[in-house]
Design an enzyme around this catalytic site. Structure first.
Site, PDB file in Angstrom:
ATOM      1  N   LYS A   1     -14.301  -2.531  30.919  1.00 12.77           N
ATOM      2  CA  LYS A   1     -14.035  -3.760  31.126  1.00 12.77           C
ATOM      3  C   LYS A   1     -14.456  -3.347  33.188  1.00 12.77           C
ATOM      4  O   LYS A   1     -14.597  -2.347  33.585  1.00 12.77           O
ATOM      5  CB  LYS A   1     -12.277  -3.401  30.879  1.00 12.77           C
ATOM      6  CG  LYS A   1     -11.850  -3.872  29.620  1.00 12.77           C
ATOM      7  CD  LYS A   1     -10.698  -3.455  29.934  1.00 12.77           C
ATOM      8  CE  LYS A   1      -9.735  -3.892  28.458  1.00 12.77           C
ATOM      9  NZ  LYS A   1     -10.263  -5.136  27.432  1.00 12.77           N
TER      10      LYS A   1
ATOM     11  N   ARG B   1      -8.035  -4.204  16.556  1.00 10.86           N
ATOM     12  CA  ARG B   1      -8.603  -4.142  15.141  1.00 10.86           C
ATOM     13  C   ARG B   1      -9.071  -3.175  14.442  1.00 10.86           C
ATOM     14  O   ARG B   1      -8.936  -2.961  13.776  1.00 10.86           O
ATOM     15  CB  ARG B   1      -9.721  -5.053  15.702  1.00 10.86           C
ATOM     16  CG  ARG B   1     -11.039  -5.273  16.444  1.00 10.86           C
ATOM     17  CD  ARG B   1     -11.642  -6.340  16.352  1.00 10.86           C
ATOM     18  NE  ARG B   1     -10.513  -7.338  17.563  1.00 10.86           N
ATOM     19  CZ  ARG B   1     -11.391  -8.190  17.971  1.00 10.86           C
ATOM     20  NH1 ARG B   1     -11.799  -8.952  17.376  1.00 10.86           N
ATOM     21  NH2 ARG B   1     -10.979  -8.734  18.958  1.00 10.86           N
TER      22      ARG B   1
HETATM   23  N1  BES Z   1      -6.663  -5.036  24.822  1.00  7.38           N
HETATM   24  C1  BES Z   1      -7.434  -6.641  25.219  1.00  7.38           C
HETATM   25  C2  BES Z   1      -7.174  -7.664  25.142  1.00  7.38           C
HETATM   26  C3  BES Z   1      -6.358  -8.066  26.333  1.00  7.38           C
HETATM   27  C4  BES Z   1      -6.773  -8.771  26.952  1.00  7.38           C
HETATM   28  C5  BES Z   1      -4.691  -7.761  26.507  1.00  7.38           C
HETATM   29  C6  BES Z   1      -6.405  -9.211  28.526  1.00  7.38           C
HETATM   30  C7  BES Z   1      -3.748  -8.212  27.406  1.00  7.38           C
HETATM   31  C8  BES Z   1      -4.386  -8.780  28.822  1.00  7.38           C
HETATM   32  C9  BES Z   1      -8.423  -5.815  23.850  1.00  7.38           C
HETATM   33  O1  BES Z   1      -8.413  -4.728  23.344  1.00  7.38           O
HETATM   34  C10 BES Z   1      -9.819  -6.906  24.116  1.00  7.38           C
HETATM   35  O2  BES Z   1     -10.744  -5.904  25.464  1.00  7.38           O
HETATM   36  N2  BES Z   1      -9.786  -7.241  23.450  1.00  7.38           N
HETATM   37  C11 BES Z   1     -11.746  -8.159  24.194  1.00  7.38           C
HETATM   38  C12 BES Z   1     -11.782  -8.291  22.627  1.00  7.38           C
HETATM   39  C13 BES Z   1     -13.650  -8.745  22.555  1.00  7.38           C
HETATM   40  C14 BES Z   1     -13.812  -7.677  23.542  1.00  7.38           C
HETATM   41  C15 BES Z   1     -13.491  -8.965  21.470  1.00  7.38           C
HETATM   42  C16 BES Z   1     -11.531  -9.580  24.892  1.00  7.38           C
HETATM   43  O3  BES Z   1     -10.221 -10.137  24.376  1.00  7.38           O
HETATM   44  O4  BES Z   1     -12.263  -9.441  25.988  1.00  7.38           O
HETATM   45 MN    MN Z   2     -10.821  -3.542  24.516  1.00  6.70          MN
END
Ligand code: BES
Ligand code: MN
Ligand code: ZN
Length: 522
Positions: free
Chosen positions: A298, A372
């Site tokens: 990230k 997931r």
């Molecule tokens: N933990 C994150 C989602 C998240 C984002 C929670 C912002 C709280 C605030 C999750 O694991 C994630 O990284 N999701 C990605 C999925 C994508 C790679 C398909 C996302 O939402 O960008």
């Molecule tokens: Mn994630």
């Protein structure tokens, strides 16, 4: 080094806790052993105290009968008129120097909507405002037993604070009691003791776990904290699978997420049987103790928020704690799928293929879609071993749901109308509201992998929250009533709400508590 300094160094070295099988010492900084905040004892009485701080829930500009003596009422009426205070929902008027009271807070409920919710919220706001008030506190204003218990509950949620890492100018949090005044004090006390007190404890546990930094809460320490919270509570059974056990069972999807971290993964199951032998309701939560994204790293800005990526698991533990400590007549099993998603040398790579417990294969195209992955194995394990009557997933799963629903609603995805309806009404009843989102058969089509059964993301995006939900549902057999709650927008309050100070919200403790009590198992 001076002799005494060496002695101190040695003494503190001796208490460095063992950090799991790898003996990871991390930063070497000891997590605080200080308790978090103090909470005020709560009780109910029939007469209004004549000093201390007083909170009066206000429906309108008119003082409720019996809240204060005639002289104080006269002074308050003058203040209300001067301030043009109308008692509107969410409005507050804070006064000093009236009668013998250190403070009087008029907290508006308005005259519309759910009276119990309005009183809970008015007390929650006052609870936040009075967090540093040294005096004993009373809440009064012609409250019934239900209303008084709701006021106590709102106050308990609002007063929450997280103090354990503050060392400068640290004041002991005020611990003077709160007295809620009601002519039905006995009934209110029973309501509080048999339900609300345990629920407030569940919410505080959930908030504590999510607020703690990721060098303090990692899979093993999450397990220990939750274990301590349950203590010797009756009818509770805790099982924990370590990484070796999960590897042996073939839970490659969950273990794969944690393999880039020095902190080994865990699956924690807390079963509460308050209703005999019937099949339990299963709550299965994402417990990523830190989500760096893994190799699909990230960006840095705001990454710290991912210490809260285990909120769902924490909220589920809070809900089970609430049900168990209040001896609810239900069977539930709370499951925390715990991993740390880090980009270590052994981390899984984009493109890796992993296999779940049941043998299904997943192509991991993005290591940041890890929630997931842990839920796939956790769901399969729970269904195979616990035969739940229904399964509810909860996860901070996608940024996509934040874009759609922000912090007003959590996203609800379900293949079962009865379970969806129960969840929606539990949401309305508790104020932890849900909005139904779509699952479409095309979504599963879009998630087909070229080389495995399913891929964990669709390149180019698409309806992200629905795709994530579809993926999770792929690992739940069609005969088990199933729902998934995406709480990425509601788990953290960027600004204070009526019963939620800024920070971790503990969202869903109250919702799942209510669902368990109202869902009829078929
Ligand atoms: N933990 C994150 C989602 C998240 C984002 C929670 C912002 C709280 C605030 C999750 O694991 C994630 O990284 N999701 C990605 C999925 C994508 C790679 C398909 C996302 O939402 O960008
Ligand atoms: Mn994630
Ligand atoms: Zn995540």
């Amino acid at each position: 080094m001076h002799r005494s300094l060496i002695a101190i160094a040695l003494a503190s070295a001796a208490v460095v806790p063992a950090f799991g099988q790898d003996n990871v010492v991390g930063s070497g900084i000891l997590p605080s052993a200080a308790t978090n905040s103090a909470t005020r004892p709560m009780s109910f009485a029939q007469s209004v105290p004549t000093k201390g701080a007083l909170v009066i829930p206000m429906r309108s500009a008119t003082l409720p009968a019996g809240a204060v003596d005639a002289t104080t009422a006269q002074a308050l009426d003058a203040a209300i008129a001067a301030a043009k205070y109308e008692g509107k929902e969410g409005s507050m008027l804070s006064l000093r120097g009236i009668g013998g009271y250190s403070r009087i807070i008029l907290s508006g409920t308005g005259d519309e909507g759910d009276r119990i919710a309005n009183i809970r919220n008015a007390a929650g706001k006052a609870g936040q405002d009075l967090r540093d008030e040294a005096q004993p506190i009373a809440i009064a204003g012609g409250l019934s037993a239900d209303e008084a218990a709701a006021a106590a509950f709102g106050y308990a949620l609002g007063q929450y604070r997280f103090d354990r890492y503050k060392t400068i100018d640290k004041k002991a949090p005020p611990a003077n009691p709160v007295t809620v005044v009601t002519s039905e004090s006995g009934a209110a006390d029973t309501l509080w003791k048999t339900r609300h007190a345990a629920m407030a404890e569940g919410v505080a546990l959930a908030r504590d776990l999510a607020t703690e930094p990721a060098n303090v809460i990692y899979p093993e320490s999450f397990v220990e904290r939750a274990r301590t919270a349950f203590g010797t509570t009756a009818n509770v059974k805790i099982e924990v699978l370590d990484e070796a056990a999960m590897r042996k069972l073939g839970m490659g999807s969950l273990v794969g997420v944690g393999q880039g971290s020095r902190r080994p993964s865990r699956l924690m199951l807390v079963e509460y049987r308050g209703a005999g032998t019937g099949a339990p309701l299963a709550f299965v939560g994402k417990g990523i103790t830190f989500d760096s994204g893994g190799i699909s790293l990230k960006p840095g800005a705001g990454m710290w928020e991912m210490k809260g990526d285990m909120s769902a698991a924490a909220n589920i533990m809070g809900a089970v704690l609430s049900l168990a400590k209040s001896k609810a007549n239900v069977n539930v099993i709370g499951v925390a799928a715990l991993s740390e998603n880090m980009p270590g040398g052994n981390a899984q790579r984009p493109g890796d293929v992993v296999r779940t417990l049941s043998g299904k294969t997943i192509e991991v195209l993005n290591t940041d879609a890890e929630g997931r992955l842990v839920l796939a194995d956790a769901n399969e394990y729970v269904i195979a071993n616990k035969k739940p009557a229904a399964l509810v997933n909860m996860a901070t799963l996608t940024g996509s749901i934040v874009g759609a629903l922000n912090d007003e609603y959590a996203g609800l995805f379900s293949r079962n109308e009865r379970l969806a309806a129960s969840l929606l009404s539990a949401g309305t009843a508790t104020g932890e509201e849900l909005w139904r989102m779509p699952l479409h058969k095309n979504h599963l089509e879009d998630m087909k992998s070229d080389i495995a059964d399913i891929k964990n993301v669709v390149e180019g995006g698409g309806p992200g929250a629905s795709l994530g939900a579809t993926f999770i549902g792929f690992f739940v057999d069609k005969d088990t009533p199933w729902a998934h709650l995406d709480i990425a927008g509601v788990n953290w309050a960027d600004k204070a709400g009526p019963v939620t100070p800024k920070g971790a919200s503990g969202w869903g403790v109250r919702l799942l508590d209510e669902l368990a009590r109202t869902y009829r198992v078929e």
